[in-house]
Structure formats: C-alpha cells, structure tokens
Design an enzyme around this catalytic site. Sequence first.
Site, PDB file in Angstrom:
ATOM      1  N   GLU A  35       0.821  -1.012  -0.021  1.00  0.00           N
ATOM      2  CA  GLU A  35       0.044  -0.139  -0.010  1.00  0.00           C
ATOM      3  C   GLU A  35       0.833   1.274   0.013  1.00  0.00           C
ATOM      4  O   GLU A  35       1.888   1.368   0.767  1.00  0.00           O
ATOM      5  CB  GLU A  35      -0.885   0.065   1.237  1.00  0.00           C
ATOM      6  CG  GLU A  35      -2.051  -0.906   1.298  1.00  0.00           C
ATOM      7  CD  GLU A  35      -2.576  -1.041   2.777  1.00  0.00           C
ATOM      8  OE1 GLU A  35      -2.563   0.170   3.429  1.00  0.00           O
ATOM      9  OE2 GLU A  35      -3.032  -2.257   3.065  1.00  0.00           O
ATOM     10  N   GLU A  66      -4.647  -6.647   2.969  1.00  0.00           N
ATOM     11  CA  GLU A  66      -3.628  -7.270   3.151  1.00  0.00           C
ATOM     12  C   GLU A  66      -3.620  -8.678   2.555  1.00  0.00           C
ATOM     13  O   GLU A  66      -2.514  -9.267   2.189  1.00  0.00           O
ATOM     14  CB  GLU A  66      -3.392  -7.481   4.799  1.00  0.00           C
ATOM     15  CG  GLU A  66      -2.792  -6.077   5.588  1.00  0.00           C
ATOM     16  CD  GLU A  66      -3.920  -4.928   5.506  1.00  0.00           C
ATOM     17  OE1 GLU A  66      -3.608  -4.045   5.772  1.00  0.00           O
ATOM     18  OE2 GLU A  66      -5.057  -5.434   5.404  1.00  0.00           O
ATOM     19  N   HIS A 135      -1.364  -0.184  16.505  1.00  0.00           N
ATOM     20  CA  HIS A 135      -0.418   0.229  15.345  1.00  0.00           C
ATOM     21  C   HIS A 135       0.849   0.106  16.280  1.00  0.00           C
ATOM     22  O   HIS A 135       1.771   0.867  15.725  1.00  0.00           O
ATOM     23  CB  HIS A 135      -0.965   1.653  14.719  1.00  0.00           C
ATOM     24  CG  HIS A 135      -2.065   1.635  14.144  1.00  0.00           C
ATOM     25  ND1 HIS A 135      -3.131   1.428  14.867  1.00  0.00           N
ATOM     26  CD2 HIS A 135      -2.166   1.643  12.695  1.00  0.00           C
ATOM     27  CE1 HIS A 135      -4.186   1.757  13.585  1.00  0.00           C
ATOM     28  NE2 HIS A 135      -3.405   1.733  12.588  1.00  0.00           N
TER      29      HIS A 135
END
Length: 331
Positions: A35, A66, A135
Amino acid sequence: GRWERIMAQLTYREAVGEGIAQEMRRDSNVVFLGEDVAAAGGVFKTTAGLLEEFGADRVKDTPISEQAIIGAAMGASMTGLRPIAEIMFSDFFAVCWDLVANQIAKTRYMTDGQCSFPLVLRSANGGGSRFGAQHSQSIENWAMAVPGLKVVVPSNAADVKGLLAASIRDPDPVMFFEQKSLYAIKGEVPEGEHVEPLGVANILRSGTDVTIGALAAMVPRALKAAEVLQNEHGVSAEVVDVRCLVPLDTQTILESVARTGRFVTVEENPRLCGWGAELASIVAEELFWDLDGPIVRVTTPHIPLPSADELEDALMPSPERIVESVKHLVD
C-alpha cells in the site's frame, strides 16, 4: 594501510530503500508491492525513488487489502518471481495470518519441495511512536511461533541493508521487521553491495559480568544501559544484538553467557511467550552450571500498549529499567 570499505551516512529509513534497490538491480525477478509504496514512496518514506528507477511493472501500489497483497506475493513466488511485500503496520498481519501461517509457511513442506516461496514480508513493527494499541505491537514472537518462517529484526541502518539483501536472496519466506521508531536514526552503511548472513548475532560491546541480549529498538537502549552500568556501577556488560530469531545464533549467545555467567534479555514483546523466554530456556538447559544467577527478562508487560506518551514510555523497557535489573542480578 588496510583497505577500508567506503561508508555512507544513511538513516535506517534510507537503508530499507537501499537494500531493496540493490537487489532489484541485481535480479530482475525481484518485484515489490504494498500500500502506498510506489507513487507515495511508502507511508514511512522507506521506498522513495523505487518506482522512478524500476517502473510500475516491478513496483506496485495495491488496494487496502492485506490478503490481496500477501496472496499476490505468494502466487508470484510460486511461479518464479522473488516478491517483497509490505504490510504497512505489523499489527495488520492479523488480517492475513492464514496466508502467512497456513499457506506460505507450510506449502513447500507439504508439496515435498515442488513449490518454493522465496519472498520477503516487510513491516513496520513495534512501539515508541504514540500510535496506540493497534499500530504499535511488536509481533516477532507471533512469527517465530510458526515453523517455516525466517524472522529478521535489525537494529541499525547497516544491518537493515545487509539483512534485507540476504532475506531477498533467501530461498524461504522471511518476515522482516523494521522498528518504526528507529527510521530516523542515522548510521554508517557500506556503499556498494552489502549482504549480512542470516542467523548470525552480533556482539556490539564486550563485557565480563553479564550478557544482555536485545533486538531492534532495545539494542540502543541496552547499549546505553551498559554505558551507565560501567561508568556509575563498575559493572561490565556484554551486549549481543540477536538480529535474527529464526535461524537463531545460539552459539554466539551461549559462548558469551559461558564467559559472563549471567544473562539478561531485553524484549519489546509482551512478556508471555516472548523470544527471550525461548533463549532463557536454551541457556538454562545448556549452561546451567555456568550461571552465577537467575536469567532475567526485561520486557513490556502483558497489556495492549497505551498511546499516551508517559504511559507508553513507562511500559517499554528503558535504559533505567535495564540498569536496575542488571544491578539487582549482579549485587
């Protein structure tokens, strides 16, 4: 005089692009997808310039999927290409873990070698950047729990370039984790072709009283702790950058611990089932009678990482916590 390699000052971030470019120039079968990796140069700016040099056939932006990224990489590797796939944050491997753990890791074995998977799965891993619980995970222990995957975790720019090159050349699937809080850190990187073999740990500081094993962002923290231990407490710490969890260089670690008699691991992973527990088990089994004290693990507690600065800093192993743990062990 001795011939010295010409060194360039590069950031950890720039070394990623260098490692990929070196291998793409060398082998036209190396392709790269993920990406925002092409036109935007990567969300962490690790892949700037690759699209311009190698073109849209070899450097591809993908949709936000993904499973699509990993599925495409898997198919490409089975049919003769050597893909590098980027998963933007390592946390997102949870979305495509079936492909990684049940397909890529197992199919060469299950086909008796009729299919091989020379691919690299790169990702930004770990905490310290205030990105919150979804994250900031350090997932190298997920990866090393699956037979059939190699697991590489560099701590500095030179190793990023050299270990990434070796990972791309490797005939097996490699999970390559870049610690995102290290991206801006500069280091000396050999110019020209640079390849570091997988499965070799690196002793970054020699010492006589205790061996500290660390990975990625914990390596500079361990080195800082070693300096404080030496200067303020007269304790001589040897610091080993483990670098690669699979294959694991037990020889370097065991030889070091046999010399020092004490072993401390510094892990960013949550405490349960961290890589240091595996190393502790190996050291205890092989060197029980050489140990002068218990094996100590400095880790992140078993909770999701908070995003507040003070809380995240309090949870991740700090040089101060490493110093305290070593002092406690040596006293």
